[in-house]
Design a protein around this motif. Structure first.
Motif, PDB file in Angstrom:
ATOM      1  N   PRO A 168       0.731  -0.865  -0.227  1.00 43.41           N
ATOM      2  CA  PRO A 168      -0.179   0.023  -0.077  1.00 43.41           C
ATOM      3  C   PRO A 168       0.884   1.483  -0.126  1.00 43.41           C
ATOM      4  N   LEU A 169       0.277   2.131  -0.647  1.00 45.75           N
ATOM      5  CA  LEU A 169       0.762   3.686  -0.905  1.00 45.75           C
ATOM      6  C   LEU A 169       1.402   4.051   0.960  1.00 45.75           C
ATOM      7  N   SER A 170      -0.019   3.667   1.195  1.00 48.21           N
ATOM      8  CA  SER A 170       0.825   4.723   2.745  1.00 48.21           C
ATOM      9  C   SER A 170       1.255   3.993   3.861  1.00 48.21           C
ATOM     10  N   SER A 171       2.304   2.544   3.189  1.00 53.53           N
ATOM     11  CA  SER A 171       3.000   1.661   4.422  1.00 53.53           C
ATOM     12  C   SER A 171       4.121   2.441   4.070  1.00 53.53           C
ATOM     13  N   GLY A 172       5.007   2.820   5.492  1.00 54.54           N
ATOM     14  CA  GLY A 172       6.226   3.013   6.128  1.00 54.54           C
ATOM     15  C   GLY A 172       7.079   2.143   5.035  1.00 54.54           C
ATOM     16  N   THR A 173       6.879   0.901   4.793  1.00 53.95           N
ATOM     17  CA  THR A 173       8.096  -0.050   4.758  1.00 53.95           C
ATOM     18  C   THR A 173       8.463   0.719   3.207  1.00 53.95           C
ATOM     19  N   ARG A 174       8.696   1.549   2.221  1.00 56.81           N
ATOM     20  CA  ARG A 174       8.135   0.898   0.599  1.00 56.81           C
ATOM     21  C   ARG A 174      10.043   1.564   1.088  1.00 56.81           C
ATOM     22  N   VAL A 175      10.368   1.078   0.084  1.00 57.41           N
ATOM     23  CA  VAL A 175      11.802   1.341  -0.469  1.00 57.41           C
ATOM     24  C   VAL A 175      11.953   2.399  -1.022  1.00 57.41           C
ATOM     25  N   GLU A 176      11.401   1.921  -2.419  1.00 57.65           N
ATOM     26  CA  GLU A 176      11.388   3.217  -3.512  1.00 57.65           C
ATOM     27  C   GLU A 176      10.915   4.603  -3.568  1.00 57.65           C
ATOM     28  N   SER A 177      12.742   5.126  -3.059  1.00 60.55           N
ATOM     29  CA  SER A 177      12.078   6.195  -2.883  1.00 60.55           C
ATOM     30  C   SER A 177      12.253   7.256  -4.213  1.00 60.55           C
ATOM     31  N   THR A 178      11.824   6.627  -5.832  1.00 58.68           N
ATOM     32  CA  THR A 178      11.536   7.067  -7.249  1.00 58.68           C
ATOM     33  C   THR A 178       9.816   7.160  -6.754  1.00 58.68           C
ATOM     34  N   LYS A 207       0.010  -2.437  12.302  1.00 58.53           N
ATOM     35  CA  LYS A 207      -0.495  -1.209  11.896  1.00 58.53           C
ATOM     36  C   LYS A 207       0.271  -1.297  10.376  1.00 58.53           C
ATOM     37  N   ASP A 208       1.159  -1.697   9.472  1.00 59.77           N
ATOM     38  CA  ASP A 208       1.811  -2.150   8.599  1.00 59.77           C
ATOM     39  C   ASP A 208       2.323  -3.548   8.221  1.00 59.77           C
ATOM     40  N   PHE A 209       2.923  -3.575   6.804  1.00 59.74           N
ATOM     41  CA  PHE A 209       4.452  -4.665   6.419  1.00 59.74           C
ATOM     42  C   PHE A 209       4.773  -5.112   7.158  1.00 59.74           C
ATOM     43  N   LEU A 210       5.383  -6.356   6.845  1.00 61.42           N
ATOM     44  CA  LEU A 210       7.007  -6.035   7.633  1.00 61.42           C
ATOM     45  C   LEU A 210       7.931  -5.270   5.681  1.00 61.42           C
ATOM     46  N   ASN A 211       7.624  -5.490   5.326  1.00 61.85           N
ATOM     47  CA  ASN A 211       8.435  -5.370   3.111  1.00 61.85           C
ATOM     48  C   ASN A 211       7.417  -5.637   2.513  1.00 61.85           C
ATOM     49  N   ARG A 212       7.572  -5.175   1.960  1.00 59.59           N
ATOM     50  CA  ARG A 212       7.319  -5.910   0.414  1.00 59.59           C
ATOM     51  C   ARG A 212       6.131  -7.307   0.252  1.00 59.59           C
ATOM     52  N   GLU A 235       5.650  -9.457   2.139  1.00 55.40           N
ATOM     53  CA  GLU A 235       4.856  -9.603   2.799  1.00 55.40           C
ATOM     54  C   GLU A 235       3.381  -9.544   2.530  1.00 55.40           C
ATOM     55  N   ALA A 236       3.449  -7.940   1.545  1.00 53.79           N
ATOM     56  CA  ALA A 236       2.659  -8.016   1.472  1.00 53.79           C
ATOM     57  C   ALA A 236       1.657  -8.716  -0.135  1.00 53.79           C
ATOM     58  N   LEU A 237       3.000  -9.103  -1.186  1.00 57.12           N
ATOM     59  CA  LEU A 237       3.243  -9.776  -2.117  1.00 57.12           C
ATOM     60  C   LEU A 237       2.054 -11.491  -1.865  1.00 57.12           C
ATOM     61  N   SER A 238       2.877 -11.457  -0.567  1.00 60.84           N
ATOM     62  CA  SER A 238       2.570 -12.982  -0.015  1.00 60.84           C
ATOM     63  C   SER A 238       1.283 -13.277   0.447  1.00 60.84           C
ATOM     64  N   LEU A 239       0.270 -12.045   0.810  1.00 66.61           N
ATOM     65  CA  LEU A 239      -0.341 -12.158   0.966  1.00 66.61           C
ATOM     66  C   LEU A 239      -1.729 -11.684  -0.021  1.00 66.61           C
ATOM     67  N   TYR A 240      -0.981 -11.195  -0.758  1.00 60.36           N
ATOM     68  CA  TYR A 240      -1.727 -11.011  -1.923  1.00 60.36           C
ATOM     69  C   TYR A 240      -2.212 -11.951  -2.688  1.00 60.36           C
ATOM     70  N   GLN A 241      -0.875 -13.089  -3.166  1.00 53.54           N
ATOM     71  CA  GLN A 241      -0.748 -14.747  -3.989  1.00 53.54           C
ATOM     72  C   GLN A 241      -2.210 -15.328  -2.917  1.00 53.54           C
ATOM     73  N   ASP A 242      -2.282 -15.336  -1.689  1.00 58.60           N
ATOM     74  CA  ASP A 242      -2.886 -15.751  -1.206  1.00 58.60           C
ATOM     75  C   ASP A 242      -4.233 -15.712  -1.764  1.00 58.60           C
ATOM     76  N   ILE A 243      -4.893 -13.839  -1.424  1.00 55.11           N
ATOM     77  CA  ILE A 243      -5.945 -14.235  -1.737  1.00 55.11           C
ATOM     78  C   ILE A 243      -6.130 -14.415  -3.292  1.00 55.11           C
ATOM     79  N   LYS A 244      -5.569 -14.340  -4.069  1.00 54.14           N
ATOM     80  CA  LYS A 244      -5.337 -14.983  -5.754  1.00 54.14           C
ATOM     81  C   LYS A 244      -5.237 -16.364  -6.184  1.00 54.14           C
ATOM     82  N   SER A 245      -4.925 -17.293  -4.844  1.00 55.79           N
ATOM     83  CA  SER A 245      -5.026 -18.317  -5.024  1.00 55.79           C
ATOM     84  C   SER A 245      -5.892 -19.245  -4.230  1.00 55.79           C
ATOM     85  N   ASN A 246      -6.948 -18.403  -3.254  1.00 54.31           N
ATOM     86  CA  ASN A 246      -8.056 -18.503  -2.907  1.00 54.31           C
ATOM     87  C   ASN A 246      -9.036 -18.096  -3.267  1.00 54.31           C
ATOM     88  N   PHE A 247      -9.253 -17.764  -4.615  1.00 51.43           N
ATOM     89  CA  PHE A 247     -10.175 -16.843  -4.719  1.00 51.43           C
ATOM     90  C   PHE A 247     -10.910 -18.060  -5.760  1.00 51.43           C
TER      91      PHE A 247
END
Length: 99
Positions: free
Chosen positions: A32-42, A74-79, A81-93
């Motif tokens: 998420p854009l609101s995540s404080g773990t975002r590493v890309e400054s660009t 309040k936030d994901f540890l890193n990208r 972790e968020a990707l893993s959750l997204y893949q869980d959603i996709k595989s359980n649809f």
């Protein structure tokens, strides 16, 4: 260059479902854009974006919110972790209509 009209989660082809308009599609940020773990400054990178229909997009964010609450976070540890959750959603649809 070649935008898709097909949702990455439910495979709904919005160009066929809504023929009276174009591009009824959202771009979901895996981290998420609101995540404080975002590493890309660009800013946002293409590998962080996936096309999803508005219904799936809302459901993804509700799942993220519920998961964070359940895990007392309040936030994901890193990208990844968020990707893993997204893949869980996709595989359980289960499909557009599931009884």
């Amino acid at each position: 260059a070649r935008p898709t009209a097909v949702c990455d989660i439910c495979c709904l082809d919005t160009s066929k479902t809504y023929p009276w308009t174009e591009r009824v599609m959202d771009l979901h940020h895996l981290l998420p854009l609101s995540s404080g773990t975002r590493v890309e400054s660009t800013g946002t990178t293409f590998d962080d974006l996936v096309p999803v229909c508005p219904n799936c997009h809302r459901a993804i964010h509700r799942y993220y919110d519920g998961w964070l609450t359940l895990n007392n976070r309040k936030d994901f540890l890193n990208r990844m972790e968020a990707l893993s959750l997204y893949q869980d959603i996709k595989s359980n649809f289960k499909g557009l209509i599931h009884a």
